[in-house]
Scaffold this motif. Sequence first.
Motif, mmCIF file in Angstrom:
data_model
loop_
_atom_site.group_PDB
_atom_site.id
_atom_site.type_symbol
_atom_site.label_atom_id
_atom_site.label_comp_id
_atom_site.label_asym_id
_atom_site.label_seq_id
_atom_site.Cartn_x
_atom_site.Cartn_y
_atom_site.Cartn_z
ATOM 1 N N LYS A 1 0.929 -1.271 0.038
ATOM 2 C CA LYS A 1 -0.145 0.057 0.047
ATOM 3 C C LYS A 1 0.805 1.286 -0.083
ATOM 4 O O LYS A 1 1.664 1.248 0.759
ATOM 5 C CB LYS A 1 -0.776 0.103 1.158
ATOM 6 N N VAL A 2 0.775 2.100 -0.980
ATOM 7 C CA VAL A 2 1.500 3.337 -1.224
ATOM 8 C C VAL A 2 0.820 4.447 -0.483
ATOM 9 O O VAL A 2 -0.278 4.863 -1.045
ATOM 10 C CB VAL A 2 1.837 3.427 -2.659
ATOM 11 N N TRP A 3 1.439 5.285 0.284
ATOM 12 C CA TRP A 3 0.913 6.469 0.939
ATOM 13 C C TRP A 3 1.631 7.621 0.041
ATOM 14 O O TRP A 3 2.776 7.908 -0.081
ATOM 15 C CB TRP A 3 1.619 6.447 2.282
ATOM 16 N N ILE A 4 0.754 8.690 -0.207
ATOM 17 C CA ILE A 4 0.863 9.838 -1.065
ATOM 18 C C ILE A 4 0.168 10.967 -0.457
ATOM 19 O O ILE A 4 -0.855 10.720 0.099
ATOM 20 C CB ILE A 4 0.776 9.752 -2.487
ATOM 21 N N GLY A 5 0.820 12.178 -0.596
ATOM 22 C CA GLY A 5 0.183 13.380 -0.138
ATOM 23 C C GLY A 5 -0.142 14.024 -1.442
ATOM 24 O O GLY A 5 0.533 14.318 -2.253
ATOM 25 N N THR A 6 -1.642 14.274 -1.535
ATOM 26 C CA THR A 6 -2.175 14.688 -2.721
ATOM 27 C C THR A 6 -1.817 16.140 -3.192
ATOM 28 O O THR A 6 -1.849 16.388 -4.356
ATOM 29 C CB THR A 6 -3.607 14.576 -2.578
ATOM 30 N N GLU A 7 -1.302 16.763 -2.355
ATOM 31 C CA GLU A 7 -1.065 18.288 -2.708
ATOM 32 C C GLU A 7 0.206 18.334 -3.471
ATOM 33 O O GLU A 7 0.465 19.130 -4.294
ATOM 34 C CB GLU A 7 -0.867 19.125 -1.436
ATOM 35 N N TYR A 8 1.136 17.588 -3.427
ATOM 36 C CA TYR A 8 2.456 17.382 -3.913
ATOM 37 C C TYR A 8 2.796 16.219 -4.992
ATOM 38 O O TYR A 8 4.240 15.771 -4.929
ATOM 39 C CB TYR A 8 3.783 17.863 -2.927
ATOM 40 N N THR A 9 1.836 15.452 -5.147
ATOM 41 C CA THR A 9 2.094 14.197 -6.078
ATOM 42 C C THR A 9 1.504 14.436 -7.135
ATOM 43 O O THR A 9 0.099 14.768 -7.263
ATOM 44 C CB THR A 9 1.376 12.992 -5.348
ATOM 45 N N ASN A 10 2.158 14.189 -8.641
ATOM 46 C CA ASN A 10 1.652 14.545 -9.804
ATOM 47 C C ASN A 10 0.652 13.473 -10.314
ATOM 48 O O ASN A 10 0.611 12.282 -9.638
ATOM 49 C CB ASN A 10 2.575 15.051 -10.804
ATOM 50 N N TYR A 11 -0.348 13.925 -10.934
ATOM 51 C CA TYR A 11 -1.369 12.892 -11.605
ATOM 52 C C TYR A 11 -0.711 11.459 -12.333
ATOM 53 O O TYR A 11 -1.171 10.561 -12.025
ATOM 54 C CB TYR A 11 -2.285 13.541 -12.467
ATOM 55 N N ALA A 12 0.244 11.840 -13.001
ATOM 56 C CA ALA A 12 1.285 10.625 -13.689
ATOM 57 C C ALA A 12 1.473 9.556 -12.697
ATOM 58 O O ALA A 12 1.199 8.402 -13.204
ATOM 59 C CB ALA A 12 2.115 11.150 -14.492
ATOM 60 N N LEU A 13 2.052 10.005 -11.758
ATOM 61 C CA LEU A 13 2.407 9.010 -10.592
ATOM 62 C C LEU A 13 0.991 8.504 -9.765
ATOM 63 O O LEU A 13 0.856 7.260 -9.545
ATOM 64 C CB LEU A 13 3.376 9.569 -9.470
ATOM 65 N N TYR A 14 0.153 9.286 -9.649
ATOM 66 C CA TYR A 14 -1.046 8.703 -8.878
ATOM 67 C C TYR A 14 -1.959 7.571 -9.713
ATOM 68 O O TYR A 14 -2.137 6.719 -9.109
ATOM 69 C CB TYR A 14 -1.977 9.923 -8.701
#
Length: 615
Positions: free
Chosen positions: A263-276
């Motif tokens: 399970k990968v944790w990301i912060g949505t404010e500073y993660t680009n859509y391509a990675l998401y």
Amino acid sequence: AQFSHLYHFSKVFYLCVHAISGNTDGAVARESTERNCSLTPPYLPSTAVNTSLQLEELRVQMRAMNISAYIIPATDAHLSEYIAPRDARLAFMTGFTGSAGTAVVTLNKAALWTDSRYWVQAERQMDCNWELEKDVSISSVAEWLISEVPKGDEIGFDPFLFSLSDLQTPCRLTWQEKVEHIRTQMGDNPYKPTGLLLSALDETAWLFNMRGNDIPHYTSPNKNRFLKVYLNASCEGALCVQLKGYDTILDHLKNYVTRPGVKVWIGTEYTNYALYEVITPQDKLLTSSYSPVLTTKAVKDETEQQILRDAHVRDAIVVIQFLMWLEKTVPEGNATELTAAEYVDKCRRWKDSRGPSFATISASGPNAALAHYSPTKETNRRLTVDEMYLVDSGGQYLDGTTDITRTVHWGKPTEMQKEAFTRVLMGNIEISRTIFPSGTRGVNMEMLGRRALWEVGLNYGHGTGHGVGNYFGVHDFSVQNVKILKNRLILLIEPGYYKENDFGIRIEDVAVVVPVQTKYGNNYLTFDTVSLVPYDRKLIDMSLLSSEQLHWLNKYYETIRSLVGAELDNQGLHEEKDWMLRNTEPFAEIGSSASVSSSSLTLIALAVAMLHNIV
């Protein structure tokens, strides 16, 4: 002279931040009485001392004991400032007789660190065996040693000449400790993420204690041998950082999410859509507005706080010298927005800044009504005594990042200008002096900063605060990023007012969130201002300030006199101290014509209601 016994240790000064940056050019005027090592042969004045024999004899002993570098302070075994001739090791080795300095000798180089009082003296007394370093911080010496001494080599020093404080100074978390701390937060998260994806450059830089000035050209894993060693890139353990090609991120991320149970944790404010969009299916994704790295780096430890305070004392002297220069040159008609910006940046280079922390905002008259205006050749205006002037500037020092705004007027301001400035100052003071429970939301401070302006129908269109780093981003975080105010946050307070096509006002100070004792409650906080430059007295309408605001202002000026005054004495800057003392004279606190209007009471009630409903 007799050399002390050589003692050595392998980790010098507990260096915690590895700065990856170019050298900062000095800007000291050269006279014919100073050495010139760029000539062939070098020019040496008659006052220079030939140190070749001393250095060779020391290096013979260093080679015999397998020492790669030796540190020479200016003190004696009693750690005295003024020493007997027999203890003048620094003067014997370097030729430099100033009372403050540190020298380091390696097998092929020698360098002296001293402060600005002695730069010219050092250039007159030292021969070309010695480099003169103008950043006197411990981290600068350590950084130089890291660059000059191979990993694993021994560094010598005389323990009789160093205090416990010198050798037991607490430091920041190593990057390995930071990684383990973030892993602990991942383990404590109820959704149990197995990986954390960081896309923001400042988050990666903070996590691994790295700094750089190469934004356009990010490091290739094949180009930087130092990074491979520093990040343990040649091993496969839990604290070994694998350096991958920049263009391979999507492939590695795709491969990772194919594994079972991840399970990968990301912060949505500073993660680009391509990675998401690569992280599928959704049960392999954990999102939060901000990564745990962003919220963790916003809180500074005791060492980070102290060194940031030290940087602001030195930076205050830069701004004082700049304001003094303006007071002289503006009436003569010899200053423009561009030359003023260039001058304040040059002043910081003289004080060992590694560069500005952002492009200096130097704005006069109607240009200052543009909140983030920077002068160009096309828009550049001459500064005059008839207009207000706003300067927003800062520096990157090894021990801290500064950002300060002052608004001044050299002639007679209008009544409206004085009222607007005073009400902006009132907003700054009200935030700075407020006491609030831990956990209060940062957005609630907005009303305190704007209330005095709102009372007369004025406002400003930007936020009132943001975070600032230590030798890091000047916009470390926004108040919205860190939703609650907590102990040890460092942020900026910057209310303003901008009258279109006329003038602009902003007052910007760095402050630390600190605990405060209250009569009944515990876990309350307030702000401690660390920017240390007085406000323009002629722009303050004393009749508008409350007795509490006047008291805060006088206490602030006492702090400036104490901290900046001591450093001005240390540097022998008598004119600057006289200027500082004149501009920090206490204001009379006898009564006040300020009154609390019904509209003020309504706003206060509204703010309290918001605090209870939102926090």
